[in-house]
Design a protein around this motif. Structure first.
Motif, PDB file in Angstrom:
ATOM      1  N   GLU A   4       0.977  -1.166   0.023  1.00 38.03           N
ATOM      2  CA  GLU A   4      -0.078   0.069   0.022  1.00 38.03           C
ATOM      3  C   GLU A   4       0.783   1.630   0.477  1.00 38.03           C
ATOM      4  OE1 GLU A   4      -0.550  -2.553   2.411  1.00 38.03           O
ATOM      5  OE2 GLU A   4      -2.275  -3.537   0.770  1.00 38.03           O
ATOM      6  N   GLN A   5       1.527   1.080   0.516  1.00 38.70           N
ATOM      7  CA  GLN A   5       2.875   2.024   0.652  1.00 38.70           C
ATOM      8  C   GLN A   5       3.153   2.798  -0.358  1.00 38.70           C
ATOM      9  OE1 GLN A   5       5.371   0.718   4.558  1.00 38.70           O
ATOM     10  NE2 GLN A   5       4.595   2.768   5.184  1.00 38.70           N
ATOM     11  N   PHE A   6       3.781   1.269  -1.559  1.00 44.91           N
ATOM     12  CA  PHE A   6       4.626   1.398  -3.068  1.00 44.91           C
ATOM     13  C   PHE A   6       3.464   2.056  -3.876  1.00 44.91           C
ATOM     14  CE2 PHE A   6       5.289  -1.122  -6.580  1.00 44.91           C
ATOM     15  CZ  PHE A   6       6.797  -0.053  -6.746  1.00 44.91           C
ATOM     16  N   ILE A   7       2.580   1.634  -3.898  1.00 48.16           N
ATOM     17  CA  ILE A   7       1.617   2.184  -4.556  1.00 48.16           C
ATOM     18  C   ILE A   7       1.376   3.153  -4.984  1.00 48.16           C
ATOM     19  CG2 ILE A   7      -0.760   1.907  -5.763  1.00 48.16           C
ATOM     20  CD1 ILE A   7       0.719  -0.294  -6.324  1.00 48.16           C
ATOM     21  N   LEU A   8       1.045   3.670  -2.899  1.00 41.43           N
ATOM     22  CA  LEU A   8       0.805   5.456  -2.702  1.00 41.43           C
ATOM     23  C   LEU A   8       1.969   6.073  -3.330  1.00 41.43           C
ATOM     24  CD1 LEU A   8      -0.853   7.871  -1.480  1.00 41.43           C
ATOM     25  CD2 LEU A   8       0.355   6.896   1.290  1.00 41.43           C
ATOM     26  N   ARG A   9       3.218   5.824  -2.965  1.00 44.11           N
ATOM     27  CA  ARG A   9       4.438   6.690  -3.159  1.00 44.11           C
ATOM     28  C   ARG A   9       4.784   7.055  -4.640  1.00 44.11           C
ATOM     29  NH1 ARG A   9       8.078  10.119  -2.408  1.00 44.11           N
ATOM     30  NH2 ARG A   9       9.548   9.992  -1.489  1.00 44.11           N
ATOM     31  N   LYS A  11       1.773   6.381  -6.411  1.00 47.43           N
ATOM     32  CA  LYS A  11       1.072   7.766  -7.312  1.00 47.43           C
ATOM     33  C   LYS A  11       1.531   9.070  -6.784  1.00 47.43           C
ATOM     34  CE  LYS A  11      -3.246   4.417  -7.063  1.00 47.43           C
ATOM     35  NZ  LYS A  11      -4.655   4.625  -6.491  1.00 47.43           N
ATOM     36  N   GLU A  12       2.382   9.684  -5.389  1.00 49.96           N
ATOM     37  CA  GLU A  12       2.799  10.811  -4.992  1.00 49.96           C
ATOM     38  C   GLU A  12       4.032  10.800  -6.470  1.00 49.96           C
ATOM     39  OE1 GLU A  12       4.097  10.296  -1.664  1.00 49.96           O
ATOM     40  OE2 GLU A  12       2.545  10.392  -0.696  1.00 49.96           O
ATOM     41  N   LEU A  13       4.642  10.135  -6.578  1.00 48.10           N
ATOM     42  CA  LEU A  13       5.915  10.579  -7.822  1.00 48.10           C
ATOM     43  C   LEU A  13       4.741  10.505  -8.994  1.00 48.10           C
ATOM     44  CD1 LEU A  13       8.455   7.937  -6.082  1.00 48.10           C
ATOM     45  CD2 LEU A  13       8.091  11.210  -6.256  1.00 48.10           C
ATOM     46  N   GLU A  14       3.536  10.075 -10.082  1.00 50.36           N
ATOM     47  CA  GLU A  14       2.915  10.227 -11.046  1.00 50.36           C
ATOM     48  C   GLU A  14       4.410   8.954 -11.876  1.00 50.36           C
ATOM     49  OE1 GLU A  14       3.232  14.995 -11.800  1.00 50.36           O
ATOM     50  OE2 GLU A  14       1.206  14.682 -10.335  1.00 50.36           O
ATOM     51  N   ILE A  15       4.657   8.050 -11.059  1.00 52.54           N
ATOM     52  CA  ILE A  15       4.957   7.058 -11.913  1.00 52.54           C
ATOM     53  C   ILE A  15       4.005   6.111 -11.924  1.00 52.54           C
ATOM     54  CG2 ILE A  15       6.475   6.767 -10.289  1.00 52.54           C
ATOM     55  CD1 ILE A  15       8.869   5.913 -12.064  1.00 52.54           C
ATOM     56  N   PHE A  52      15.476   4.172  -3.783  1.00 53.04           N
ATOM     57  CA  PHE A  52      15.329   4.505  -4.978  1.00 53.04           C
ATOM     58  C   PHE A  52      14.054   5.362  -5.292  1.00 53.04           C
ATOM     59  CE2 PHE A  52      13.476   4.338  -8.830  1.00 53.04           C
ATOM     60  CZ  PHE A  52      14.717   3.949  -9.826  1.00 53.04           C
ATOM     61  N   LEU A  53      13.488   5.699  -4.525  1.00 56.31           N
ATOM     62  CA  LEU A  53      11.691   6.145  -5.270  1.00 56.31           C
ATOM     63  C   LEU A  53      12.875   7.743  -3.838  1.00 56.31           C
ATOM     64  CD1 LEU A  53       8.418   3.850  -4.340  1.00 56.31           C
ATOM     65  CD2 LEU A  53      10.317   5.252  -6.586  1.00 56.31           C
ATOM     66  N   ASP A  54      13.330   7.526  -3.048  1.00 52.36           N
ATOM     67  CA  ASP A  54      13.395   8.493  -2.321  1.00 52.36           C
ATOM     68  C   ASP A  54      14.115   9.745  -3.544  1.00 52.36           C
ATOM     69  OD1 ASP A  54      11.725   8.552  -0.288  1.00 52.36           O
ATOM     70  OD2 ASP A  54      13.690   7.739   1.422  1.00 52.36           O
ATOM     71  N   TYR A  55      15.433   8.774  -4.267  1.00 49.91           N
ATOM     72  CA  TYR A  55      16.548   9.399  -4.607  1.00 49.91           C
ATOM     73  C   TYR A  55      15.805   9.497  -6.146  1.00 49.91           C
ATOM     74  CZ  TYR A  55      20.364   8.554  -1.871  1.00 49.91           C
ATOM     75  OH  TYR A  55      21.284   8.415  -1.102  1.00 49.91           O
ATOM     76  N   TYR A  56      15.040   8.768  -6.625  1.00 53.58           N
ATOM     77  CA  TYR A  56      14.139   9.814  -7.919  1.00 53.58           C
ATOM     78  C   TYR A  56      13.215  10.940  -7.741  1.00 53.58           C
ATOM     79  CZ  TYR A  56      10.391   9.587 -11.542  1.00 53.58           C
ATOM     80  OH  TYR A  56      10.189   9.722 -12.697  1.00 53.58           O
ATOM     81  N   GLU A  57      12.557  11.612  -5.948  1.00 49.47           N
ATOM     82  CA  GLU A  57      12.024  12.046  -5.760  1.00 49.47           C
ATOM     83  C   GLU A  57      13.391  13.604  -5.976  1.00 49.47           C
ATOM     84  OE1 GLU A  57       8.705  14.327  -2.746  1.00 49.47           O
ATOM     85  OE2 GLU A  57      10.017  12.974  -2.299  1.00 49.47           O
ATOM     86  N   LYS A  58      13.839  13.125  -5.865  1.00 50.91           N
ATOM     87  CA  LYS A  58      15.255  14.311  -5.322  1.00 50.91           C
ATOM     88  C   LYS A  58      15.533  15.324  -7.116  1.00 50.91           C
ATOM     89  CE  LYS A  58      16.719  13.205  -0.436  1.00 50.91           C
ATOM     90  NZ  LYS A  58      17.843  13.047   0.202  1.00 50.91           N
ATOM     91  N   ALA A  59      15.848  13.364  -7.851  1.00 45.97           N
ATOM     92  CA  ALA A  59      15.857  13.832  -9.217  1.00 45.97           C
ATOM     93  C   ALA A  59      15.249  14.689 -10.065  1.00 45.97           C
ATOM     94  CB  ALA A  59      17.064  12.549  -9.954  1.00 45.97           C
ATOM     95  N   LYS A  60      13.763  14.544  -9.791  1.00 45.64           N
ATOM     96  CA  LYS A  60      13.040  14.869 -10.235  1.00 45.64           C
ATOM     97  C   LYS A  60      12.653  16.810 -10.553  1.00 45.64           C
ATOM     98  CE  LYS A  60       8.615  13.200 -11.225  1.00 45.64           C
ATOM     99  NZ  LYS A  60       7.830  13.326 -10.712  1.00 45.64           N
TER     100      LYS A  60
END
Length: 78
Positions: A4-9, A11-15, A52-60
């Motif tokens: 659930e956290q993965f899916i939500l994350r 969605k937040e990152l629009e990926i 990985f998702l945290d770094y992806y967000e920072k990169a965006k």
């Protein structure tokens, strides 16, 4: 990280899961199976996914800022 956290994350990152699959070079079926019960236990989402998702967000965010700065510089040059 739970499914659930993965899916939500995502969605937040629009990926989408498909985009994540291609980005990480992990088969889509593997990603889709994370959190699914097998032999009474859920298939665990690997520990590398959350950072990985945290770094992806920072990169965006960095890409957005760099684009804005470059556009401002170009508009000043003209």
């Amino acid at each position: 990280m739970t499914k659930e956290q993965f899916i939500l994350r995502l969605k937040e990152l629009e990926i989408s899961k498909q985009d994540f699959s291609e980005l990480c070079r992990v088969p889509y079926s593997t990603i889709n199976n994370w959190g699914v019960m097998r032999e009474g236990k859920p298939l665990v989402i690997p520990n590398w996914v959350e950072p990985f998702l945290d770094y992806y967000e920072k990169a965006k965010k960095l890409e957005y800022v760099m684009t804005e700065i470059c556009q401002k510089i170009e508009s000043v040059k003209k």
